[in-house]
Design a protein around this motif. Structure first.
Motif, PDB file in Angstrom:
ATOM      1  N   ALA A 139      28.484  12.344-120.364  1.00  0.00           N
ATOM      2  CA  ALA A 139      29.935  12.236-120.544  1.00  0.00           C
ATOM      3  C   ALA A 139      30.273  11.552-121.868  1.00  0.00           C
ATOM      4  CB  ALA A 139      30.545  11.470-119.377  1.00  0.00           C
ATOM      5  N   GLN A 140      29.508  10.516-122.234  1.00  0.00           N
ATOM      6  CA  GLN A 140      29.756   9.824-123.503  1.00  0.00           C
ATOM      7  C   GLN A 140      29.485  10.757-124.687  1.00  0.00           C
ATOM      8  OE1 GLN A 140      27.533   6.218-123.918  1.00  0.00           O
ATOM      9  NE2 GLN A 140      28.399   5.697-125.913  1.00  0.00           N
ATOM     10  N   GLN A 195      32.285  13.205-124.931  1.00  0.00           N
ATOM     11  CA  GLN A 195      33.482  12.629-125.532  1.00  0.00           C
ATOM     12  C   GLN A 195      33.325  12.482-127.040  1.00  0.00           C
ATOM     13  OE1 GLN A 195      36.216  12.161-123.820  1.00  0.00           O
ATOM     14  NE2 GLN A 195      37.389  11.400-125.572  1.00  0.00           N
ATOM     15  N   ARG A 249      45.233  18.498-117.654  1.00  0.00           N
ATOM     16  CA  ARG A 249      45.439  17.063-117.472  1.00  0.00           C
ATOM     17  C   ARG A 249      44.328  16.406-116.666  1.00  0.00           C
ATOM     18  NH1 ARG A 249      50.652  15.598-118.840  1.00  0.00           N
ATOM     19  NH2 ARG A 249      52.093  17.335-119.214  1.00  0.00           N
ATOM     20  N   ASP A 273      41.099  16.916-117.056  1.00  0.00           N
ATOM     21  CA  ASP A 273      39.877  16.758-117.842  1.00  0.00           C
ATOM     22  C   ASP A 273      40.098  15.707-118.932  1.00  0.00           C
ATOM     23  OD1 ASP A 273      37.360  17.117-118.663  1.00  0.00           O
ATOM     24  OD2 ASP A 273      37.618  19.140-119.481  1.00  0.00           O
ATOM     25  N   ARG A 274      39.004  15.058-119.324  1.00  0.00           N
ATOM     26  CA  ARG A 274      39.084  14.080-120.405  1.00  0.00           C
ATOM     27  C   ARG A 274      39.297  14.807-121.725  1.00  0.00           C
ATOM     28  NH1 ARG A 274      34.297   9.812-120.008  1.00  0.00           N
ATOM     29  NH2 ARG A 274      35.644   8.844-121.575  1.00  0.00           N
ATOM     30  N   TYR A 294      45.499  17.883-128.211  1.00  0.00           N
ATOM     31  CA  TYR A 294      44.648  17.520-127.069  1.00  0.00           C
ATOM     32  C   TYR A 294      43.431  18.450-127.101  1.00  0.00           C
ATOM     33  CZ  TYR A 294      48.607  14.883-125.182  1.00  0.00           C
ATOM     34  OH  TYR A 294      49.628  13.985-124.996  1.00  0.00           O
ATOM     35  N   THR A 332      39.811  19.385-125.435  1.00  0.00           N
ATOM     36  CA  THR A 332      38.944  19.247-124.262  1.00  0.00           C
ATOM     37  C   THR A 332      37.734  20.161-124.426  1.00  0.00           C
ATOM     38  OG1 THR A 332      40.202  20.959-123.086  1.00  0.00           O
ATOM     39  CG2 THR A 332      40.862  18.664-122.745  1.00  0.00           C
TER      40      THR A 332
END
Length: 610
Positions: A45-46, A49, A311, A313-314, A330, A332
């Motif tokens: 996940a990091q 991102q 909305r 999802d990061r 935005y 993603t």
């Protein structure tokens, strides 16, 4: 229900401890695997991102460069008319507050400002209109309009032809009226009633191609004129684009950027000014694409002008004020393709954990199985020692008892003395056979038993072994022998084969307490000599037919009937038959007796017909 203290006794206590250790190990391994999986998910996940942040920076930089390049092109178009087909996307408007041109030509359905072509003033036609409307003299009015229609001024000529056609239509001169409209249709650079003269004339003539020419941008009309002269429904996307161009042009800033919504569609407008001249580009918002990323652009009111905003999802966010862009971005991650599943590192981790758990469970299973087998072997060995001790005790007790009688001289007669001597010899031979059997089995297990192969006759071998069962025959048992008259010779060790056959016949007598007869048959079949021993005894269950040929194993029927034995007889038979390259077969049903068939390779002489 078994009490807890019973589980704590060997070997159950050992198996219970092994099970608990395995359970704890599997639980610990599963917990560590779960923690490692969670940690890997956090790392993934990091990294995801970080990739999104990098993608957002690239998209914002690319979009800023695109907008700057668009602004430079607008400034260039202020001084040089764009080439044919330019711009490739959107609508370009160049002009002033009173006149505007659209590029590419024919793409804009209606214009934000009215047409700037000249229109004749109404006072020029006052005389004719007075004769037409006030004095009701259409013929004289037509003469006035004809005279004005010969003017060199296209605006005056168009106004006069419009009125002439109208007067002629009123008096019923349709052909002359149509001719006036046809002349008027040839005038392209004048207005009548605020609309292009040729458009008004073709509409009056009912031209079938008028709508197509309007959709191709043949005339510069306003929205009202387009809807009136075209009639019917118009393309929604082109109408929305033309409306967005009109709104943007009428509200443009000198160097502005704005987002407009028309009919639920977003449009982006950018303009540049040079004095009174203005250039504006109107198009649908576009965001550059980046691999493995999905971008959504949101205006100041939170409406999505481009892309799809998830909305749940990061996302990496670039506010408009920070990125100096007209929208907030935005970014993603792109959806995984069908069948992609989890990342390779997580699959490898799950696979490794699963393999270790399987190895641990399998190891525990085989260890428990080995423990149980060893315990079973230990139990069978204990039973074997007990059975052998009993087998030894019986002849030794008889020998000791008779020897003491003879030593003390308590024999009542000479005939009785001979009976005692015969019994001593028989019990001694029985004891010798038992000892030799155990020694032979030990040598067979160690692979040290030597075999002396020679050609021997099956019939003679069987009759010799049968002669060793005089005691059973004397007790009323019967041993029936049958075989062919021709020779049935085998290549084998006569002593070893005698031991094997003796064990099989002995078992037949022991396990047939209610069946007095044992049948022994021999024959040649398929180049092998078959020796069959059949009884009508207790029988053997299907589950035990393979196990009874293992050492120390005795059937359940033997234990139920309290039949004594060492448990090595059939194991010895299997060893001997296998050493002679033969096989032993068993057919049995509980309560119906058993049939053992020993198959041995026949000697060459046995395979030759007499």
């Amino acid at each position: 229900m078994t009490p807890l203290r019973e589980w704590l006794k060997p070997p159950k206590s050992l198996l219970l401890i092994l099970f608990l250790l395995t359970l704890v190990s599997v639980s610990a391994l599963g917990w560590f695997g779960f923690k490692l999986l969670e940690q890997d998910r956090m790392v993934q996940a990091q990294r995801r991102q970080e990739r999104l942040e990098q993608a957002a920076d690239r998209i914002a930089a690319t979009l800023r460069g695109t907008l700057a390049e668009t602004g430079e092109r607008l400034s260039a178009w202020l001084t040089a008319t764009p080439s044919a087909g330019k711009p490739e996307e959107g609508i370009l408007l160049i002009g002033s507050d009173s006149a505007v041109n659209a590029y590419p030509e024919g793409k804009l359905l209606f214009y934000p400002v009215p047409e700037s072509d000249p229109e004749a003033p109404a006072g020029l036609f006052a005389e004719g209109e007075s004769l037409e409307f006030l004095q009701s003299q259409p013929a004289r009015a037509a003469e006035v309009y004809r005279r004005l229609a010969e003017s060199a001024d296209p605006a005056r000529r168009a106004g006069a032809l419009l009125r002439l056609a109208r007067v002629l239509g009123k008096v019923g001169r349709r052909e002359e009226s149509a001719a006036a409209y046809a002349r008027m249709a040839t005038i392209d650079d004048a207005l009548v009633a605020g609309a292009p003269a040729s458009l008004v004339a073709r509409h009056a003539l009912g031209d079938a191609t008028l709508r197509d020419d309007l959709l191709r941008g043949r005339w510069r009309v306003t929205r009202g004129q387009l809807e009136f002269y075209a009639g019917g429904a118009l393309p929604e996307d082109r109408m929305a684009m033309a409306e967005a161009a009109s709104q943007a042009w009428n509200a443009a800033n000198p160097r502005g950027q704005s987002t407009l919504w028309v009919g639920g569609r977003p449009y982006f407008a950018m303009s540049r000014n040079s004095g009174a001249k203005r250039a504006m580009l109107i198009q649908s918002p576009r965001i550059p694409e980046v691999d493995q990323a999905v971008c959504a652009a949101v205006d100041s009111e939170g409406r999505v002008v481009y892309g799809r905003r998830d909305r749940a999802d990061r996302a990496a966010i670039r506010p408009a004020a920070e990125s100096q862009l007209p929208w907030t971005l935005y970014v993603t991650g792109a959806d995984n393709p069908p069948g992609a599943g989890m990342p390779a590192s997580q699959r490898f981790l799950l696979l490794g954990t699963g393999v270790m758990v399987l190895f641990l469970i399998a190891g525990t299973y085989f260890i428990a199985r080995a423990i149980r087998r060893e315990m079973e072997v230990s139990r069978m060995q204990s039973d074997f020692v007990s059975a052998v001790s009993h087998e030894f005790r019986s002849p030794l007790t008889s020998i000791r008892h008779l020897s003491e009688i003879l030593e003390l001289g308590r024999v009542p007669s000479e005939e009785r003395r001979q009976v005692y001597y015969s019994t001593l010899v028989r019990e001694t031979r029985r004891l010798q056979r038992l000892v030799e059997a155990l020694l032979n089995f030990g040598r067979m297990e160690a692979g040290a038993r030597p075999y002396r192969f020679e050609e021997c006759e099956a019939s003679a071998l069987i009759h010799r072994v049968a002669g060793e069962f005089d005691a059973e025959l004397a007790a009323g048992r019967r041993l029936e022998l049958s075989g062919p008259e021709r020779a049935c010779a085998v290549d084998g060790d006569p002593d070893a084969l005698s031991v094997a056959l003796r064990n099989v016949i002995d078992n037949a007598f022991k396990y047939s307490p209610d069946g007095p007869t044992v049948w022994v048959e021999w024959r040649v079949e398929n180049a092998r000599v078959a020796i069959q021993v059949r009884d009508q005894g207790l029988g053997i269950t299907a589950a035990e037919r393979r196990a009874i040929f293992r050492k120390f194993v005795r059937g359940s029927a033997a234990a139920a009937a309290n039949v004594k034995g060492s448990g090595v007889g059939l194991a010895m038979v299997r060893h001997i038959v296998a050493a002679h390259r033969g096989e032993i077969r068993l057919e049995s049903e509980p309560g119906s007796g058993s049939t053992f068939v020993i198959l041995l390779p026949a000697a060459l002489t046995a395979m030759v017909e007499p």
